[in-house]
Structure formats: structure tokens, C-alpha cells
Motif scaffolding. Structure first.
Motif, PDB file in Angstrom:
ATOM      1  N   ILE A 296      -7.522  -8.545  -2.587  1.00 23.29           N
ATOM      2  CA  ILE A 296      -8.711  -8.098  -3.310  1.00 23.29           C
ATOM      3  C   ILE A 296      -9.701  -9.256  -3.416  1.00 23.29           C
ATOM      4  N   ASP A 325      -8.975  -4.953   0.661  1.00 27.82           N
ATOM      5  CA  ASP A 325      -9.864  -3.935   0.096  1.00 27.82           C
ATOM      6  C   ASP A 325     -11.257  -4.517  -0.075  1.00 27.82           C
ATOM      7  N   SER A 327     -13.972  -2.656  -0.197  1.00 28.67           N
ATOM      8  CA  SER A 327     -14.866  -1.592  -0.668  1.00 28.67           C
ATOM      9  C   SER A 327     -15.738  -2.104  -1.812  1.00 28.67           C
ATOM     10  N   LYS A 329     -15.962  -0.998  -4.784  1.00 32.81           N
ATOM     11  CA  LYS A 329     -15.417  -0.740  -6.120  1.00 32.81           C
ATOM     12  C   LYS A 329     -15.247  -2.070  -6.856  1.00 32.81           C
ATOM     13  N   TRP A 333     -11.198  -1.948 -11.012  1.00 34.13           N
ATOM     14  CA  TRP A 333     -10.814  -0.644 -10.459  1.00 34.13           C
ATOM     15  C   TRP A 333      -9.737  -0.833  -9.384  1.00 34.13           C
ATOM     16  N   LYS A 334      -9.945  -1.836  -8.560  1.00 32.45           N
ATOM     17  CA  LYS A 334      -8.981  -2.107  -7.479  1.00 32.45           C
ATOM     18  C   LYS A 334      -7.626  -2.534  -8.040  1.00 32.45           C
ATOM     19  N   GLU A 337      -5.900   0.525  -9.251  1.00 32.42           N
ATOM     20  CA  GLU A 337      -5.447   1.328  -8.115  1.00 32.42           C
ATOM     21  C   GLU A 337      -4.170   0.741  -7.511  1.00 32.42           C
ATOM     22  N   GLN A 338      -4.124  -0.587  -7.433  1.00 34.10           N
ATOM     23  CA  GLN A 338      -2.918  -1.258  -6.932  1.00 34.10           C
ATOM     24  C   GLN A 338      -1.729  -0.965  -7.845  1.00 34.10           C
ATOM     25  N   ARG A 346      -0.397  -8.268  -5.248  1.00 33.08           N
ATOM     26  CA  ARG A 346      -1.865  -8.290  -5.203  1.00 33.08           C
ATOM     27  C   ARG A 346      -2.310  -9.731  -5.016  1.00 33.08           C
TER      28      ARG A 346
END
Length: 477
Positions: A296, A325, A327, A329, A333-334, A337-338, A346
């Protein structure tokens, strides 16, 4: 931080375990409901977990000499009727095809609930001599069982599985195969899914319809309920006699073959959820995780951050399953989601980390955070994944042992089941009447007669008569 709940969309397991389970299934994108009652749509993430399970099991099967085949999904009624106990055992769950187009069929065809009869019909045609044995076959397919009550992964009208079907010259070889495959399953559950089990034999009442003996692997979920994780059946020569499967032995005499069957299903994904997951979502053992490490980027609009994330992804792709990731976002948020998807590691990387040639790695289990030099990531990441795999097994084992109890009378049995559910070890006289009465009084069923026996008392927990065997009891999915 460790106690903070990152994912508020999940019901707490202590509040409503069934809702917690359903929330994870849906919000982790494992499956969705279909327009057919009791059937599920396996979404890409859920199917990817099944593919990993399938690949590891398939490797183990082939290493033990098994070959994959494929049988039809339809079974003529006359074929299903050939083994009396078998058909009676499955009759309530069979889905029947009665029409082809607009024409009524002369004979009903069932959508396979299992494939014993198909394999038997085939073995009858291809086995003539002792030289044709053993036949060590397995198939990957779906089956259909018309369940009254359904729940995603645990009990659905159609589900994916593998079913091994083997034929042997002697009773000893068939028994050896039955035990061997039970142990293959036990090793897989421990090494790949990090799930500890109780190994044992099913009672006559609970064994597979038509089998001489059924061996089972019973696992324990967070809520103290048992889940049958896999079974291995010794059919003896019962099916062979019903279907006329004979071979000429070395002395030129006709003999009946001895058969086995063994299977595991997509309910293993349900087991993964209920053994390892928490109130923040799915927790996956690294070996069963489609993505083992998610990278991330932090402050990814800053120059060089996305490029560095991609460089790290490229490096780590040689040692694990990894994604970056990029994106738009937010990092928060990431992170959530993880957590929800149960991705084991992560890796956070931002401008300051790049300056210091470091990254932050957070483990999904306990959210343990550590700073790691970018020079060491190819070494550290596999070590962390292996540690998490082992820690998950030890955690699940500790839970199973802490929720396994002894009872010497029905008062103790019932009290324990109500106050702190789990496996109840208790002595049994061997009478099915007592087995039925225990279920009627407590809702618990005999899970198995464990291979590891211990003497709790001299008398049956239910009737007080002399006991023959210790049984592991419990409420089950």
C-alpha cells in the motif's frame, strides 16, 4: 491499536455468530447468493482460495499414485438402486430429472449426489484380472444434494469437491488405502489450512451409507461447534457384490474387489472462516491466501512512491503472491480492505520510508507492526508468512484443547455443553439407543470414536451400563 475495530460493517461473533459468518462471506467477496434457493455463486476471491486448496490436494493425491478421471453428472435410477443401503442413505437429498425437453423420460435420472455407483459400473467393465488392480482414481466435480436448510459453503444444494474412488485386490489393501488417505487429509489440514483435527472412526449410525467403516477428521469452530472436515470410507466388497465387480486372482479364481472412497469439499472455506477469522474479517493462513502480501503506497501522489511500490512488488513476486494497490482509495480504506480479505501481510511504503530505505510491514494476525529494511524484504517476508502460518495452527490447537472436556455422567455432559460448548469426551456402551437419546436430550451427536482413546469411567455416560469405547461428542454444522 490492536483492540481497535477497523471494520464496523461486521457483526461481532459474540453478538451473533451466524450473522458474523454471513457478513464475512459477503463482505470479503467470497461468494454471493444466486437466483436458485440454496445455491451460491463463487466469486473470484472465493474461487481463488478453492483453486489453492485444489492444487495442494491434487499434488498430494498424485504423489500417492492417484489419477484424475471424470464421470457423468447423471445417474440412471436403476444404477442408483443397485446398492440398497447407499440409495436409502441418499434418497431424501436426491434431485431427479424427469423430462428431456418436453418429453417425459422412460427412466428417471438423478443429478449425482456422489459417484460410487458410476465408478462401480465402470470398474465392472475394466477390471478382469489381478493385473488390473489397484485402480487409484479421483475426480474433481460438483455434486447436488437437496438440502432443506442451507448456508454458504457449509451446506448448499450444489457444491464443489473431490471424490477419490479406489479398487483393490484385498481387504488389507483397501483398509491401508482408507487410513492412508485419512492421514493425507490430516496432514493437509495441518500444513496448509492450519486446522487441527480429531481423527477417529464414525459409529455405525453415522457412517457413510453403504460403507463398512468411515474414518473422519473433526475440527472445532470458534463457537464450539464441530465441523466434519473430511472423510475416508472403506467399502469392503459390498459395492463389488452389488455391481458384480470381480477379477481373476493369481490362482485363476474369481474374487470380488475391495473399494474405498474419500472426499473434501468447498465447506473447507467455511471451516477456514470459522477457525481463524475475527471481528475485522477474514483471516487466511498464508498458504491458502490468494494474495499473501499487499503493498500500500502512502502519499502516492508524491514523486517516486508508486514506482517504488511497483519495484517492491516485482522483487517480492519471486518469493510470494503479492499485489500493489495503486488505486485512488485512501490508505485507511485500503487497510480496512486488507483486514476484511484476510491478506496475511500489509507492506506500507511512503516518501519518508523511501528516504530511509525501509518499509512498514503489518501482520494480519494481531496487527504486529515492524520496520524492515528494503534490502531485507525478500528474506523477511517469507519468514513472516511462515511464522503466521505456524502461529495460526498453534492458536487453533490451543482453542481446540481448551474446548475439549470429559464427562462421566449426563449432568456433567449437559452442563458443559450449555456453558462452554466444544468436544465432550464420554464413554459409550455401543448401543444406538443411547446415541439417539444423547442427541435427543442435548442436541449433540457422536462426532467419532477417536483413535487416541482414554479411559474416563467404566460406564456409559447415558445408560450406566459397561462402556465399550470413548466417543467425542458435540453439536455440529
Amino acid at each position: 491499536m490492536n483492540d481497535e475495530k477497523m471494520v464496523n460493517a461486521i457483526t461481532s461473533m459474540d453478538e451473533d455468530f451466524a450473522k458474523w459468518y454471513t457478513d464475512i462471506v459477503k463482505k470479503a467477496d467470497l461468494c454471493d447468493y444466486s437466483s436458485v434457493r440454496g445455491c451460491m455463486i463463487l466469486r473470484p476471491y472465493g474461487y481463488a482460495i478453492w483453486e489453492l486448496i485444489q492444487q495442494d490436494l491434487d499434488r498430494r493425491f498424485k504423489e500417492t499414485g492417484h489419477e484424475n478421471v471424470y464421470m457423468p453428472m447423471f445417474i440412471p435410477e436403476s444404477l442408483l438402486q443397485k446398492e440398497k443401503d447407499h440409495v436409502e442413505g441418499f434418497a431424501p437429498e436426491v434431485a431427479w430429472v424427469t423430462h428431456g425437453g418436453s418429453e417425459k423420460l422412460q427412466e428417471r435420472i438423478c443429478v449425482r449426489p456422489t459417484s460410487e455407483t458410476l465408478f462401480c459400473d465402470h470398474y465392472k467393465n475394466i477390471v478382469q484380472s489381478y493385473r488390473d488392480l489397484p485402480k487409484l482414481y479421483n475426480q474433481w466435480c460438483s455434486v447436488c444434494r437437496w438440502e432443506k436448510t442451507t448456508r454458504p459453503f457449509l451446506r448448499t444444494l450444489e457444491f464443489l469437491w473431490q471424490e477419490g474412488h479406489t479398487a483393490h485386490a484385498t481387504a488389507e489393501e483397501a483398509e491401508e488405502e482408507t487410513v492412508r488417505m485419512m492421514n493425507v487429509y490430516a496432514d493437509f489440514l495441518k500444513e496448509f489450512l492450519a486446522i487441527p483435527v480429531v481423527k477417529g472412526r464414525k459409529t455405525e449410525k453415522e457412517k457413510f451409507a453403504g460403507a463398512m467403516a468411515t474414518y473422519t477428521l473433526e475440527s472445532l469452530m470458534h463457537d464450539g461447534k464441530a465441523l466434519q472436515a473430511g472423510t475416508s470410507h472403506n467399502f469392503g466388497d459390498g459395492f463389488a457384490k452389488a455391481f458384480g465387480i470381480q477379477y481373476t486372482d493369481k490362482n485363476n479364481k474369481l474374487q470380488y474387489v475391495h473399494q474405498t472412497s474419500w472426499g473434501m469439499t468447498t465447506r473447507l472455506i467455511g471451516a477456514l472462516i470459522m477457525v481463524h477469522s475475527d471481528n475485522n474479517g477474514l483471516v487466511l493462513p498464508p498458504k491458502a491466501a490468494p494474495v499473501q502480501t499487499i503493498i500500500i503506497p502512502v502519499m502516492q501522489r508524491k514523486a517516486g512512491v508508486l514506482e517504488k511500490a511497483e519495484e517492491i512488488r516485482e522483487r517480492l513476486s519471486k518469493v510470494c503472491r503479492v499485489k500493489a494497490d495503486g488505486s485512488d482509495k485512501s490508505p485507511g480504506w485500503k487497510y480496512a480492505e486488507q483486514e476484511m480479505k484476510g491478506i496475511p501481510l500489509r507492506l506500507e511504503i511512503g516518501p519518508r520510508d523511501i528516504e530511509k530505505n525501509q518499509c512498514v510491514i503489518v501482520c494480519r494476525l494481531g496487527r504486529v507492526k515492524q520496520i524492515v529494511s528494503l534490502d531485507d524484504i525478500e528474506k523477511v517476508v517469507p519468514e513472516l508468512l511462515e511464522k503466521m502460518q505456524n502461529d495460526l495452527y498453534e492458536k487453533a490447537l490451543a482453542h481446540k484443547e481448551a474446548h475439549t472436556f470429559d464427562a462421566s455422567n449426563m449432568e456433567e455432559f449437559d452442563k458443559q455443553l450449555k456453558e462452554n460448548p466444544g468436544f465432550i469426551n464420554a464413554m459409550w456402551c455401543g448401543d444406538e439407543e443411547c446415541e439417539n437419546k444423547i442427541k435427543e436430550l442435548t442436541g449433540a451427536t457422536s462426532r467419532c470414536m477417536p483413535f487416541e482413546q482414554k479411559h474416563i469411567s467404566d460406564n456409559c455416560v447415558c445408560c450406566g451400563k459397561p462402556a465399550k469405547v470413548m466417543v467425542s461428542w458435540g453439536k455440529a454444522y
